[in-house]
Design an enzyme around this catalytic site. Structure first.
Site, PDB file in Angstrom:
ATOM      1  N   ARG A  29      34.740  27.896  44.741  1.00  0.00           N
ATOM      2  CA  ARG A  29      36.170  28.965  43.998  1.00  0.00           C
ATOM      3  C   ARG A  29      35.395  30.007  43.741  1.00  0.00           C
ATOM      4  O   ARG A  29      34.183  30.604  43.125  1.00  0.00           O
ATOM      5  CB  ARG A  29      35.843  28.503  42.492  1.00  0.00           C
ATOM      6  CG  ARG A  29      36.587  26.800  42.070  1.00  0.00           C
ATOM      7  CD  ARG A  29      36.675  26.001  40.983  1.00  0.00           C
ATOM      8  NE  ARG A  29      37.387  24.763  41.612  1.00  0.00           N
ATOM      9  CZ  ARG A  29      36.019  23.430  41.766  1.00  0.00           C
ATOM     10  NH1 ARG A  29      34.708  23.788  41.126  1.00  0.00           N
ATOM     11  NH2 ARG A  29      36.142  22.692  42.015  1.00  0.00           N
ATOM     12  N   ASP A  30      36.457  31.155  43.639  1.00  0.00           N
ATOM     13  CA  ASP A  30      36.508  32.539  42.877  1.00  0.00           C
ATOM     14  C   ASP A  30      35.748  32.503  41.683  1.00  0.00           C
ATOM     15  O   ASP A  30      36.248  31.894  40.722  1.00  0.00           O
ATOM     16  CB  ASP A  30      37.354  32.811  43.603  1.00  0.00           C
ATOM     17  CG  ASP A  30      37.012  34.378  43.764  1.00  0.00           C
ATOM     18  OD1 ASP A  30      37.200  35.296  44.865  1.00  0.00           O
ATOM     19  OD2 ASP A  30      36.749  35.122  42.342  1.00  0.00           O
ATOM     20  N   ASN A  87      39.818  40.615  53.562  1.00  0.00           N
ATOM     21  CA  ASN A  87      40.198  41.655  53.808  1.00  0.00           C
ATOM     22  C   ASN A  87      39.114  42.255  54.022  1.00  0.00           C
ATOM     23  O   ASN A  87      37.901  41.830  54.413  1.00  0.00           O
ATOM     24  CB  ASN A  87      39.449  41.750  51.200  1.00  0.00           C
ATOM     25  CG  ASN A  87      40.711  41.498  51.094  1.00  0.00           C
ATOM     26  OD1 ASN A  87      41.838  41.662  51.482  1.00  0.00           O
ATOM     27  ND2 ASN A  87      40.360  40.426  49.075  1.00  0.00           N
ATOM     28  N   HIS A 100      34.632  36.535  54.654  1.00  0.00           N
ATOM     29  CA  HIS A 100      35.451  35.407  53.688  1.00  0.00           C
ATOM     30  C   HIS A 100      36.673  35.207  53.977  1.00  0.00           C
ATOM     31  O   HIS A 100      37.219  36.697  54.518  1.00  0.00           O
ATOM     32  CB  HIS A 100      34.512  34.944  52.145  1.00  0.00           C
ATOM     33  CG  HIS A 100      34.858  36.568  51.576  1.00  0.00           C
ATOM     34  ND1 HIS A 100      34.488  37.186  51.734  1.00  0.00           N
ATOM     35  CD2 HIS A 100      35.933  37.230  50.565  1.00  0.00           C
ATOM     36  CE1 HIS A 100      34.902  38.711  50.836  1.00  0.00           C
ATOM     37  NE2 HIS A 100      35.554  38.610  50.539  1.00  0.00           N
TER      38      HIS A 100
HETATM   39  P1  5GP Z   1      36.828  40.232  48.577  1.00  0.00           P
HETATM   40  O1  5GP Z   1      37.355  41.939  47.254  1.00  0.00           O
HETATM   41  O2  5GP Z   1      35.414  41.303  49.022  1.00  0.00           O
HETATM   42  O3  5GP Z   1      37.481  40.533  49.009  1.00  0.00           O
HETATM   43  O4  5GP Z   1      36.688  39.205  47.660  1.00  0.00           O
HETATM   44  C1  5GP Z   1      34.650  38.822  46.901  1.00  0.00           C
HETATM   45  C2  5GP Z   1      35.058  37.827  45.442  1.00  0.00           C
HETATM   46  O5  5GP Z   1      33.898  37.302  45.833  1.00  0.00           O
HETATM   47  C3  5GP Z   1      36.234  37.832  44.367  1.00  0.00           C
HETATM   48  O6  5GP Z   1      37.984  37.767  44.441  1.00  0.00           O
HETATM   49  C4  5GP Z   1      35.280  38.328  43.805  1.00  0.00           C
HETATM   50  O7  5GP Z   1      35.772  37.625  42.836  1.00  0.00           O
HETATM   51  C5  5GP Z   1      34.254  37.435  44.350  1.00  0.00           C
HETATM   52  N1  5GP Z   1      32.960  37.234  44.068  1.00  0.00           N
HETATM   53  C6  5GP Z   1      32.478  38.434  43.536  1.00  0.00           C
HETATM   54  N2  5GP Z   1      30.724  37.776  42.904  1.00  0.00           N
HETATM   55  C7  5GP Z   1      31.195  36.624  43.004  1.00  0.00           C
HETATM   56  C8  5GP Z   1      30.020  34.636  42.617  1.00  0.00           C
HETATM   57  O8  5GP Z   1      28.876  35.706  42.508  1.00  0.00           O
HETATM   58  N3  5GP Z   1      30.480  33.771  42.601  1.00  0.00           N
HETATM   59  C9  5GP Z   1      31.850  33.451  43.610  1.00  0.00           C
HETATM   60  N4  5GP Z   1      32.099  31.723  43.212  1.00  0.00           N
HETATM   61  N5  5GP Z   1      32.375  34.912  43.625  1.00  0.00           N
HETATM   62  C10 5GP Z   1      32.303  35.563  43.510  1.00  0.00           C
END
Ligand code: 5GP
Ligand code: ZN
Length: 114
Positions: A29-30, A87, A100
């Site tokens: 989960r995010d 992204n 991801h």
């Molecule tokens: P991006 O912006 O790179 O596409 O997405 C990165 C995602 O990782 C974000 O939606 C953010 O909320 C999530 N995220 C960042 N740090 C952590 C973490 O420590 N644990 C989890 N489960 N999600 C994270």
């Protein structure tokens, strides 16, 4: 120890519940969910961005998509629909540089901005 946040999660050094895992993929989960269902589907291999894929590594996206579809079914969002997002880079909104796929569901997604 890897500097990469998602490599650390995959290695188990940051306690995180996996909602799905197999030989190639993990999902969790995010931490800052943007929808009732917001799951990150992540290859175990450290690949920085989708732009690094090509040739032999194209199977990575198939695996992420197959896992996301399965999690969508298990999360009961398959009938109403969901959004898969990758992204790429700074302008694409990427903040974690380990590839991801976001699975977002459980509410109607807004139209994409122009
Ligand atoms: P991006 O912006 O790179 O596409 O997405 C990165 C995602 O990782 C974000 O939606 C953010 O909320 C999530 N995220 C960042 N740090 C952590 C973490 O420590 N644990 C989890 N489960 N999600 C994270
Ligand atoms: Zn990594």
């Amino acid at each position: 120890m890897s500097e990469c946040l998602f490599c650390r999660i995959i290695a188990g050094s940051l306690p995180t519940e996996f909602v799905y895992e197999d030989e190639h993929v993990v999902a969790f989960r995010d931490i800052n969910p943007a929808a009732p269902v917001h799951i990150l589907v992540v290859p175990r291999a450290h690949i920085e961005t989708v732009a690094d894929l090509g040739g032999d590594s194209t199977g990575v996206m198939s695996r992420l998509t197959a896992a996301a579809n399965r999690i969508a079914r298990e999360s009961d969002v398959d009938a109403d629909g969901y959004r898969l997002i990758v992204n790429c880079g700074r302008d694409g909104g990427q903040t974690v540089f380990h590839l991801h796929m976001h699975l977002l569901g459980g509410r109607k997604m807004p139209e994409l901005a122009a």
